[in-house]
Design an enzyme around this catalytic site. Structure first.
Site: not given
Ligand code: RIB
Ligand code: CA
Length: 329
Positions: A246
């Site tokens: 992500h």
């Molecule tokens: O939903 C994904 C996010 O939530 C990313 O930033 C992961 O590191 C968690 O923080």
């Protein structure tokens, strides 16, 4: 390309760790003014220590790391109960066993650092949050004057479609819906990189082998992190077959925005205490007459993303050769 003055606000966390390595491997484009940490994937004590561990792994003990908010604005939970150990492991870095950090934690609170840095800046600064938006919202509330010193906020969070922590919400927005609401209503330019995009950048066995073949302490640490993230029982959603990278999308967007497509849209954040909590409703087809308050990304050149990330992570091969004294257990 003019360097981007940047503050990375994060909750390392496995994908945050890769995003930080990505940013540190890109000094030609990114002037990393500081790393601020927040509660989210783990308690803020853990996220700040992990941020320092990653900076030391990258042989960058000079980076300023700050500890931020230990709880979210309306947290029902105490900060000690925050964790995503099911995804990121007990340490927050999977199976990567880096030693306790020896570089200093900056004494200033992260929110004060954000405010002071922005107010004193001679040019606008980009904020790159990859965790809950608690620090950013607190800075905007405490000192509204910082708005005119923020070039843009490029954040990982939200979703146009289905959530990951609930059917409706993405984890970062779910952690602190009220902070997210404050940020999206602030009028500051926002680039929203949500799950619709980040689910397209999942680790594969093949890519992990590419990283492993680099054969450096940094690449080995990345493998120790991402093999934990890539394991089948961490895959919580149908159709997701790898570890979803992500947060590195935030850095890839800053380095090469042409890899991404999106549109300006009105985004509303649900701050109710229903199953909608943290929902980012994106008026993608402009059904309403509200002014857009975000540039919402919906497409990524996945191959281009991995080519760029791999090329930058490969740079640590040279870094490690320059500084063989770095030891990583
Ligand atoms: O939903 C994904 C996010 O939530 C990313 O930033 C992961 O590191 C968690 O923080
Ligand atoms: Ca994160």
């Amino acid at each position: 390309m003019k360097k981007i003055p940047l503050i990375l606000d994060c909750d390392p966390g496995l994908d945050d760790a890769i995003a930080l390595l990505f940013a540190l491997a890109s000094p030609e484009e990114i002037d990393l003014l500081g790393v601020t940490t927040v509660v989210g994937n783990g308690p803020v004590q853990q996220t700040q220590e992990n941020a320092r561990r990653i900076c030391e792994l990258a042989a960058r003990p000079d980076i300023k790391v700050f500890q931020g908010c230990p709880r979210t604005l309306f947290a029902k939970l105490s900060s000690s109960t925050y964790s995503a150990t099911d995804i990121h492991g007990e340490t927050g870095l999977g199976d990567c066993k880096l030693p306790p950090p020896s570089m200093p934690l900056q004494p200033q609170h992260a929110v004060s650092f954000i405010i002071e840095t922005l107010l004193n800046a001679s040019e606008k600064i980009t904020l790159a949050p990859s965790g809950s938006l608690t620090n950013i919202a607190c800075a905007l509330i405490m000192e509204p004057r910082i708005k005119e010193k923020i070039d843009k906020i490029v954040l990982m969070g939200g979703v146009i479609g289905l959530g990951n922590i609930t059917p409706t919400a993405e984890y970062n927005f779910y952690c602190d819906p009220q902070a997210t609401y404050v940020v999206f209503m602030s009028g500051v330019p926002i680039v929203m990189i949500g799950l619709d995009v980040t689910r397209q950048t999942q680790t594969s066995e093949e890519w992990l082998h590419t990283i492993e073949a680099m054969g450096t302490p940094v690449s080995q640490a990345i493998i120790d992190m991402l093999s934990y993230y890539h394991r089948p029982d961490a895959i919580l959603e149908p159709g997701v077959t790898g570890g979803v990278l992500h947060d590195p999308n935030v850095i890839a967007y800053l380095l090469k925005p042409a890899l991404y497509k999106g549109r300006h849209a009105y985004v509303e954040i649900d701050i109710s205490s229903t199953i909608m909590a943290g929902r980012s409703t994106v008026d993608w087809h402009k059904k309403l007459s509200f002014q857009p308050n975000g540039y919402v990304i919906n497409e990524v050149d996945t191959a281009g993303f991995f080519d760029l990330l791999t090329e930058r992570l490969k740079r640590y091969t040279h870094v490690m050769k320059k500084d063989p004294t770095c030891s990583h257990s």
